[in-house]
Design a protein around this motif. Sequence first.
Motif, PDB file in Angstrom:
ATOM      1  N   GLN A   1      -7.883   8.619  -2.262  1.00  0.00           N
ATOM      2  CA  GLN A   1      -9.034   7.940  -1.663  1.00  0.00           C
ATOM      3  C   GLN A   1      -9.445   8.510  -0.316  1.00  0.00           C
ATOM      4  O   GLN A   1     -10.294   7.942   0.357  1.00  0.00           O
ATOM      5  CB  GLN A   1      -8.700   6.443  -1.480  1.00  0.00           C
ATOM      6  N   LYS A   2      -8.790   9.616   0.103  1.00  0.00           N
ATOM      7  CA  LYS A   2      -9.063  10.242   1.407  1.00  0.00           C
ATOM      8  C   LYS A   2      -8.793   9.282   2.557  1.00  0.00           C
ATOM      9  O   LYS A   2      -9.420   9.343   3.610  1.00  0.00           O
ATOM     10  CB  LYS A   2     -10.503  10.752   1.478  1.00  0.00           C
ATOM     11  N   GLY A   3      -7.839   8.382   2.328  1.00  0.00           N
ATOM     12  CA  GLY A   3      -7.377   7.508   3.420  1.00  0.00           C
ATOM     13  C   GLY A   3      -8.341   6.411   3.808  1.00  0.00           C
ATOM     14  O   GLY A   3      -8.148   5.752   4.818  1.00  0.00           O
ATOM     15  N   GLN A   4      -9.405   6.155   3.019  1.00  0.00           N
ATOM     16  CA  GLN A   4     -10.415   5.188   3.420  1.00  0.00           C
ATOM     17  C   GLN A   4     -10.287   3.834   2.721  1.00  0.00           C
ATOM     18  O   GLN A   4     -11.015   2.913   3.013  1.00  0.00           O
ATOM     19  CB  GLN A   4     -11.817   5.771   3.108  1.00  0.00           C
ATOM     20  N   SER A   5      -9.386   3.731   1.741  1.00  0.00           N
ATOM     21  CA  SER A   5      -9.332   2.504   0.942  1.00  0.00           C
ATOM     22  C   SER A   5      -8.640   1.375   1.690  1.00  0.00           C
ATOM     23  O   SER A   5      -7.810   1.601   2.571  1.00  0.00           O
ATOM     24  CB  SER A   5      -8.608   2.766  -0.374  1.00  0.00           C
ATOM     25  N   ARG A   6      -8.997   0.163   1.309  1.00  0.00           N
ATOM     26  CA  ARG A   6      -8.358  -1.023   1.883  1.00  0.00           C
ATOM     27  C   ARG A   6      -6.885  -1.067   1.499  1.00  0.00           C
ATOM     28  O   ARG A   6      -6.071  -1.653   2.204  1.00  0.00           O
ATOM     29  CB  ARG A   6      -9.057  -2.283   1.381  1.00  0.00           C
ATOM     30  N   ASN A   7      -6.579  -0.466   0.380  1.00  0.00           N
ATOM     31  CA  ASN A   7      -5.205  -0.470  -0.094  1.00  0.00           C
ATOM     32  C   ASN A   7      -4.274   0.232   0.889  1.00  0.00           C
ATOM     33  O   ASN A   7      -3.117  -0.161   1.059  1.00  0.00           O
ATOM     34  CB  ASN A   7      -5.129   0.211  -1.468  1.00  0.00           C
ATOM     35  N   VAL A   8      -4.775   1.296   1.548  1.00  0.00           N
ATOM     36  CA  VAL A   8      -3.974   2.009   2.553  1.00  0.00           C
ATOM     37  C   VAL A   8      -3.632   1.071   3.701  1.00  0.00           C
ATOM     38  O   VAL A   8      -2.488   1.017   4.167  1.00  0.00           O
ATOM     39  CB  VAL A   8      -4.714   3.261   3.068  1.00  0.00           C
ATOM     40  N   ASP A   9      -4.618   0.301   4.163  1.00  0.00           N
ATOM     41  CA  ASP A   9      -4.374  -0.656   5.253  1.00  0.00           C
ATOM     42  C   ASP A   9      -3.331  -1.693   4.841  1.00  0.00           C
ATOM     43  O   ASP A   9      -2.459  -2.065   5.631  1.00  0.00           O
ATOM     44  CB  ASP A   9      -5.679  -1.365   5.637  1.00  0.00           C
ATOM     45  N   ARG A  10      -3.438  -2.151   3.590  1.00  0.00           N
ATOM     46  CA  ARG A  10      -2.480  -3.143   3.090  1.00  0.00           C
ATOM     47  C   ARG A  10      -1.072  -2.562   3.053  1.00  0.00           C
ATOM     48  O   ARG A  10      -0.089  -3.205   3.456  1.00  0.00           O
ATOM     49  CB  ARG A  10      -2.910  -3.589   1.691  1.00  0.00           C
ATOM     50  N   LEU A  11      -0.954  -1.286   2.613  1.00  0.00           N
ATOM     51  CA  LEU A  11       0.350  -0.630   2.553  1.00  0.00           C
ATOM     52  C   LEU A  11       0.924  -0.407   3.947  1.00  0.00           C
ATOM     53  O   LEU A  11       2.125  -0.580   4.168  1.00  0.00           O
ATOM     54  CB  LEU A  11       0.228   0.700   1.802  1.00  0.00           C
ATOM     55  N   TRP A  12       0.061  -0.005   4.901  1.00  0.00           N
ATOM     56  CA  TRP A  12       0.517   0.183   6.289  1.00  0.00           C
ATOM     57  C   TRP A  12       1.090  -1.120   6.833  1.00  0.00           C
ATOM     58  O   TRP A  12       2.104  -1.135   7.524  1.00  0.00           O
ATOM     59  CB  TRP A  12      -0.635   0.653   7.176  1.00  0.00           C
ATOM     60  N   LYS A  13       0.407  -2.230   6.520  1.00  0.00           N
ATOM     61  CA  LYS A  13       0.867  -3.532   7.011  1.00  0.00           C
ATOM     62  C   LYS A  13       2.238  -3.876   6.418  1.00  0.00           C
ATOM     63  O   LYS A  13       3.140  -4.348   7.114  1.00  0.00           O
ATOM     64  CB  LYS A  13      -0.161  -4.605   6.643  1.00  0.00           C
ATOM     65  N   LYS A  14       2.405  -3.614   5.111  1.00  0.00           N
ATOM     66  CA  LYS A  14       3.690  -3.878   4.454  1.00  0.00           C
ATOM     67  C   LYS A  14       4.795  -3.034   5.071  1.00  0.00           C
ATOM     68  O   LYS A  14       5.905  -3.510   5.307  1.00  0.00           O
ATOM     69  CB  LYS A  14       3.573  -3.572   2.956  1.00  0.00           C
ATOM     70  N   MET A  15       4.489  -1.754   5.338  1.00  0.00           N
ATOM     71  CA  MET A  15       5.512  -0.872   5.897  1.00  0.00           C
ATOM     72  C   MET A  15       5.873  -1.295   7.315  1.00  0.00           C
ATOM     73  O   MET A  15       7.038  -1.244   7.711  1.00  0.00           O
ATOM     74  CB  MET A  15       5.032   0.584   5.877  1.00  0.00           C
ATOM     75  N   ASN A  16       4.871  -1.738   8.069  1.00  0.00           N
ATOM     76  CA  ASN A  16       5.141  -2.211   9.427  1.00  0.00           C
ATOM     77  C   ASN A  16       6.101  -3.390   9.412  1.00  0.00           C
ATOM     78  O   ASN A  16       7.020  -3.480  10.225  1.00  0.00           O
ATOM     79  CB  ASN A  16       3.831  -2.594  10.115  1.00  0.00           C
ATOM     80  N   GLU A  17       5.908  -4.308   8.463  1.00  0.00           N
ATOM     81  CA  GLU A  17       6.791  -5.481   8.350  1.00  0.00           C
ATOM     82  C   GLU A  17       8.221  -5.052   8.044  1.00  0.00           C
ATOM     83  O   GLU A  17       9.177  -5.563   8.644  1.00  0.00           O
ATOM     84  CB  GLU A  17       6.268  -6.409   7.245  1.00  0.00           C
ATOM     85  N   GLN A  18       8.366  -4.109   7.107  1.00  0.00           N
ATOM     86  CA  GLN A  18       9.703  -3.644   6.728  1.00  0.00           C
ATOM     87  C   GLN A  18      10.377  -2.886   7.874  1.00  0.00           C
ATOM     88  O   GLN A  18      11.559  -3.090   8.163  1.00  0.00           O
ATOM     89  CB  GLN A  18       9.620  -2.740   5.489  1.00  0.00           C
ATOM     90  N   GLU A  19       9.633  -2.000   8.538  1.00  0.00           N
ATOM     91  CA  GLU A  19      10.205  -1.214   9.636  1.00  0.00           C
ATOM     92  C   GLU A  19      10.577  -2.105  10.815  1.00  0.00           C
ATOM     93  O   GLU A  19      11.605  -1.897  11.452  1.00  0.00           O
ATOM     94  CB  GLU A  19       9.220  -0.135  10.078  1.00  0.00           C
ATOM     95  N   SER A  20       9.738  -3.089  11.112  1.00  0.00           N
ATOM     96  CA  SER A  20      10.028  -4.006  12.219  1.00  0.00           C
ATOM     97  C   SER A  20      11.283  -4.812  11.927  1.00  0.00           C
ATOM     98  O   SER A  20      12.109  -5.050  12.814  1.00  0.00           O
ATOM     99  CB  SER A  20       8.838  -4.948  12.460  1.00  0.00           C
TER     100      SER A  20
END
Length: 856
Positions: free
Chosen positions: A393-412
């Motif tokens: 998706q060339k990094g523009q999809s909402r799904n990327v934002d959702r995945l970033w949020k999930k990864m932030n929760e796990q890393e934190s």
Amino acid sequence: MAFFFEAVCVLRSLISPQDFNYNTDGYEGDGAEDRKSQDGSETMPFIDESPTMSPQLCVRPDGDAVSPTPPESLLPGGHPEKGLEMKKLVLSGFLASEEIYINQLDALLLPMRPLKATATTSKPVLTMEQIETIFYKIQDIYEIHKEFYDALFSNIQQWDDMVTVGHLFQKLASKLGVYKAFLDNYKMAIETVEKCSQSNSQFQKISENVKVKGPKDSKDCTNIVSMEALLYKPIDRVTRSTLVLHDLLKHTPKEHPDFALLQDALRISQNFLSSINEEIDPRRTAVTTPKGEVRQLVKDGFLVEVSEGTRKLRHVFLFTDLLLCAKMKKTAVGRHQQYECKWYIPLADLTFQTLDDSDSCTHVQTLPEHEIEEMKIKISVIKSEIQKEKKAQKGQSRNVDRLWKKMNEQESCLLLHSPTIPFRIHNKNGKSYLFLLSSDYERSEWRESIQKLQKKDLQSCVLSSLELQVLTSSCFKLRTVHNIPVTTNKDDEESSGLYGFLHVIVHSATGFKESANLYCTLEVDSFGYFVSKAKTRVFRDTTEPHWNEEFEIELEGSQCLRILCYEKCYDKSKLNKDDNEIVDKIMGKGQVQLDPQTVQSKNWHVDVIEMNGIKVEFSMKFTSRDLSLKRTPSKKQSGVFGVKISVVTKRERSKVPYIVRQCIEEVEKRGIDEVGIYRISGVATDIQALKAAFDSNTKDILMMLSDMDINAIAGTLKLYFRELPEPLLTDRLYPAFMEGIALSDPAAKENCMMHLLRSLPDPNLITFLTLLEHLKRVAEKEPVNKMSLHNLATVFGPTLLRPSESESNKPHITLASDIWSHDVMAQVQVLLYYLQHPPISFAELKRNTLYFSTDV
């Protein structure tokens, strides 16, 4: 007009400095600053190269930062002055500060001359080397600015609309190379001043009482400043010279011949500042202390605090006179973030509490090991998904934002629950506090920073609610660590680290003053925290240990290597009851960045780490995981390494290779209680010696095993499995293992995973079951050796189970850039499944073969 305001501030501070409790200047005010800072404490500005932003050096009593450029309402008449007359005012103000700066440099040079004269006598105060280190490039900087001052003074005296000064600033900017040399030596100069002051009382008096001449029209003839404070002035000056160029350009018409010259000088200065921005000590002024001294921020960072048995992420700020623990307050959208003070301790009242000092140990909430591992798996899987999503998706999809949020929760969550090393501090007038850190290195850094400040004459203080509010408000502006260390706070361009094997040779160390029992440990970062990976042998009773020991360290997205040098403690009475406490004394510590361009070469890269006067020489080179795990059959079928397991067992007439049986027996005999067994690397030369002995079937093998370091024996066993022509669980069955472990239904997974074991050749199966039972016995000692089933699966999984070369070259395998991809985690999960399974009998498995005829 900005400079006119500041020039007025400087003049006012020169007349009545007691009227001002904080510094209002951006690049002026050295005189006022020196009058406030009699002990030599210094303002440490943050360099900002932006033409629209100026350094926020201090905080007003209301908590707001003082800006070098005042609002128009503060200027005379309420409107900004225009034209070249403003330019002259700016230059006049800068000229006044140049005079102060030259006087400061001259004051530094004054003691240098007699010190040099005594250096050649029988009773020198300092050696010539120490003098050259302390006063490095000061003479050159003085001459550059004296020449600049004289020329600028002459131009202002003959001022008219066509006078140009840009060529003078151009020339000044062209000499910034001298400042770079000064900067590179600055830390060593300060350390030399401190060291010499401690060992020589005569020099201490000289360094603490340097007389600086005041401006020509000042009532005060001299000013007493410390040498350490004066040595900071050249760093400060570069920033201030750059700021004045912004103001000169603001008040110079574009058609004026000066405009292009000033622009060029600003470009040179900004490029210079950009190159050194990371090298400058990031401390900045907060507010004044009760004694009237400047309170500076020395160090800050995110730490995990244990409060009422629960882990909390805190931002801890170490000031020159107190330690403040804060948390970020939740604010409405669009509002500035703020800190809330949880507690503070004056450094005069702070002590380091040990376990024996407390009546009862605080219960620390810990997550089970498998949950920590599951977080890592989730993080790795999400990273792979983000990469695929970005590609599609060339990094523009909402799904990327959702995945970033999930990864932030796990890393934190991982960041909060992974630290285990306790760091206890105590307020002698109150309660104790407990932090958990990721490594002994980090704990040592905080302890040393606090102890260094406590050497000064500190007074206890109690902050009023207003003072505490001001200080806490200033933390947001002063902080040097802005974000918690998680992937979502990094730029996409930032390196994801190295995955593979780092080969390190620890050669020797010098600089010890007394003989001691010395050893080194090696740490690398993994998932945001550091893990100890190797340990040299103890070199006894020496000042110059020569280890010359090689280690192979597995990297999991690592960016940094740390080396810690310890003095071994053999006195059992000093042992601490806390399992996580290291009782051995840290003699020095240092770290190096793992630059892929440097380490990813075939040749060894030799380096030296300097730590508290100690120098450790080491070499390193890096091998990617793909290359290091590439199965290469041995050309010598008479050996055991690189030879098919069926060939070895047939030749030996055994069910399990002799090397596996002997290494397991030795580890269970004397290594099962060893902390980090199988995780801590053995010495590479010892491992190679054992490899050669097993390959040649030497009669002395049992003698060698009994004398060899246990980590080397553990390393030899891992190397044997890694060098098999194909992994123990075979290339053919690899895809089926990957599919089996992914099954959701427990019964289906059980049937599949047991059937896969039955499908293994007998020598592979019996050897695997033997290793499995051994690893379970090692994990039973987890309270002592810190090696859980999950840790052991992480160590052995990717070695016992790996795709064939044809599989690994498929596109779906190479999509993820990091080795901690879904495949590697699945390899770990396969071994973990069998480790957590009830005992598996070879005979029972084979008996059940009759009931299963499905092809794999």
